[in-house]
Design an enzyme around this catalytic site. Sequence first.
Site, PDB file in Angstrom:
ATOM      1  N   ASN A 125      11.585  79.986  29.846  1.00 38.99           N
ATOM      2  CA  ASN A 125      10.686  80.476  28.806  1.00 38.99           C
ATOM      3  C   ASN A 125       9.238  80.378  29.292  1.00 38.99           C
ATOM      4  O   ASN A 125       8.875  79.463  30.047  1.00 38.99           O
ATOM      5  CB  ASN A 125      10.896  79.753  27.464  1.00 38.99           C
ATOM      6  CG  ASN A 125      10.795  78.249  27.520  1.00 38.99           C
ATOM      7  OD1 ASN A 125      11.050  77.640  28.552  1.00 38.99           O
ATOM      8  ND2 ASN A 125      10.420  77.638  26.420  1.00 38.99           N
ATOM      9  N   GLU A 161       5.545  80.535  27.608  1.00 38.25           N
ATOM     10  CA  GLU A 161       4.783  80.570  26.358  1.00 38.25           C
ATOM     11  C   GLU A 161       3.358  81.054  26.595  1.00 38.25           C
ATOM     12  O   GLU A 161       2.936  81.296  27.742  1.00 38.25           O
ATOM     13  CB  GLU A 161       4.805  79.178  25.713  1.00 38.25           C
ATOM     14  CG  GLU A 161       6.224  78.779  25.333  1.00 38.25           C
ATOM     15  CD  GLU A 161       6.304  77.502  24.504  1.00 38.25           C
ATOM     16  OE1 GLU A 161       5.305  76.755  24.423  1.00 38.25           O
ATOM     17  OE2 GLU A 161       7.394  77.275  23.940  1.00 38.25           O
ATOM     18  N   CYS A 175      11.392  84.304  25.935  1.00 46.32           N
ATOM     19  CA  CYS A 175      12.484  83.344  26.090  1.00 46.32           C
ATOM     20  C   CYS A 175      13.063  83.384  27.503  1.00 46.32           C
ATOM     21  O   CYS A 175      12.969  84.392  28.208  1.00 46.32           O
ATOM     22  CB  CYS A 175      13.610  83.669  25.123  1.00 46.32           C
ATOM     23  SG  CYS A 175      13.227  83.367  23.399  1.00 46.32           S
ATOM     24  N   GLU A 203      16.185  83.549  28.387  1.00 47.70           N
ATOM     25  CA  GLU A 203      17.255  84.549  28.532  1.00 47.70           C
ATOM     26  C   GLU A 203      16.669  85.928  28.840  1.00 47.70           C
ATOM     27  O   GLU A 203      17.143  86.650  29.708  1.00 47.70           O
ATOM     28  CB  GLU A 203      18.079  84.642  27.242  1.00 47.70           C
ATOM     29  CG  GLU A 203      18.807  83.369  26.870  1.00 47.70           C
ATOM     30  CD  GLU A 203      17.992  82.491  25.938  1.00 47.70           C
ATOM     31  OE1 GLU A 203      16.768  82.331  26.158  1.00 47.70           O
ATOM     32  OE2 GLU A 203      18.584  81.949  24.993  1.00 47.70           O
ATOM     33  N   CYS A 228      18.248  82.888  20.793  1.00 48.35           N
ATOM     34  CA  CYS A 228      17.643  83.391  19.554  1.00 48.35           C
ATOM     35  C   CYS A 228      18.154  84.798  19.267  1.00 48.35           C
ATOM     36  O   CYS A 228      18.800  85.449  20.101  1.00 48.35           O
ATOM     37  CB  CYS A 228      16.118  83.383  19.666  1.00 48.35           C
ATOM     38  SG  CYS A 228      15.438  84.802  20.560  1.00 48.35           S
ATOM     39  N   CYS A 235      17.072  87.609  21.731  1.00 47.39           N
ATOM     40  CA  CYS A 235      17.816  87.564  23.004  1.00 47.39           C
ATOM     41  C   CYS A 235      19.243  88.070  22.814  1.00 47.39           C
ATOM     42  O   CYS A 235      19.791  88.747  23.688  1.00 47.39           O
ATOM     43  CB  CYS A 235      17.803  86.150  23.571  1.00 47.39           C
ATOM     44  SG  CYS A 235      16.172  85.671  24.163  1.00 47.39           S
TER      45      CYS A 235
HETATM   46  N1  THU Z   1      13.402  79.809  23.503  1.00 47.74           N
HETATM   47  C1  THU Z   1      14.106  80.296  24.568  1.00 47.74           C
HETATM   48  O1  THU Z   1      13.604  80.339  25.696  1.00 47.74           O
HETATM   49  N2  THU Z   1      15.360  80.747  24.343  1.00 47.74           N
HETATM   50  C2  THU Z   1      15.974  80.727  23.148  1.00 47.74           C
HETATM   51  O2  THU Z   1      17.057  81.268  22.998  1.00 47.74           O
HETATM   52  C3  THU Z   1      15.359  80.034  22.017  1.00 47.74           C
HETATM   53  C4  THU Z   1      13.902  79.786  22.159  1.00 47.74           C
HETATM   54  C5  THU Z   1      12.043  79.315  23.735  1.00 47.74           C
HETATM   55  C6  THU Z   1      10.972  80.169  23.138  1.00 47.74           C
HETATM   56  C7  THU Z   1       9.857  79.177  22.973  1.00 47.74           C
HETATM   57  O3  THU Z   1       9.150  79.081  24.190  1.00 47.74           O
HETATM   58  C8  THU Z   1      10.561  77.855  22.725  1.00 47.74           C
HETATM   59  O4  THU Z   1      11.895  78.052  23.158  1.00 47.74           O
HETATM   60  C9  THU Z   1      10.552  77.400  21.294  1.00 47.74           C
HETATM   61  O5  THU Z   1      10.974  78.418  20.449  1.00 47.74           O
END
Ligand code: THU
Length: 137
Positions: free
Chosen positions: A44, A46, A55, A57, A92, A95
Site C-alpha cells: 500500500n 498512502e 492498496c 492488491e 477492500c 480491490c
Molecule cells: N489497504 C490495503 O492495502 N489493502 C486492503 O485490502 C485494505 C486496505 C490499505 C489502504 C490503506 O493504506 C491502509 O490499508 C488502511 O486502510
Amino acid sequence: MENWKERLAGAALAARQYAYAPYSGFRVGAALLTAEGKIFTGCNVENASYGAANCAERTAFFKAVSEGERQFLAIAVAGGKEEEPEDYAYPCGICRQVMQEFCGADFMILTVRRKLDWQEYSLRELLPHGFGGDGLR
Ligand code: THU
C-alpha cells in the site's frame, strides 16, 4: 502441490516491508500469481491527501497489467498494524472489484497472517454477484 501457496504467502509477507503507510500504520503486502507462474508484488502507498492512497492488491494488479499480464490465478495478502497481526486482512471492496475485472470466479485469495498461516477464499466467495463489464459491451 501446495508449495506455490507457501511461496505466494511468503512473497506477500516480504512485500509488506515496502508498505508506505505513515498515516494509518496499517501495512499491507500483496503477491499476485499469473497463469504462467510469474509473481508480481505490491504494497500500500498512502498519501497526505488520504484519498490518493493505493492498496497493496491494486499496486500488484496495476504493475502486472501494465506489463502485459491479463491472466491470474491467485493473490496473497498480508496486512495489519502489528508485525504479527491477530486478524487476517481482507481485500477492500475496490480491490475486489479490480479482481473481478481481470479474474474468474475461481480466482483464489489467500489472506495471510504469518508464514504458513493463511485462509483461502475464491473471488466467488468474497464478491458474490459482482458487477462485470459484460452488460456494458
Ligand atoms: N489497504 C490495503 O492495502 N489493502 C486492503 O485490502 C485494505 C486496505 C490499505 C489502504 C490503506 O493504506 C491502509 O490499508 C488502511 O486502510
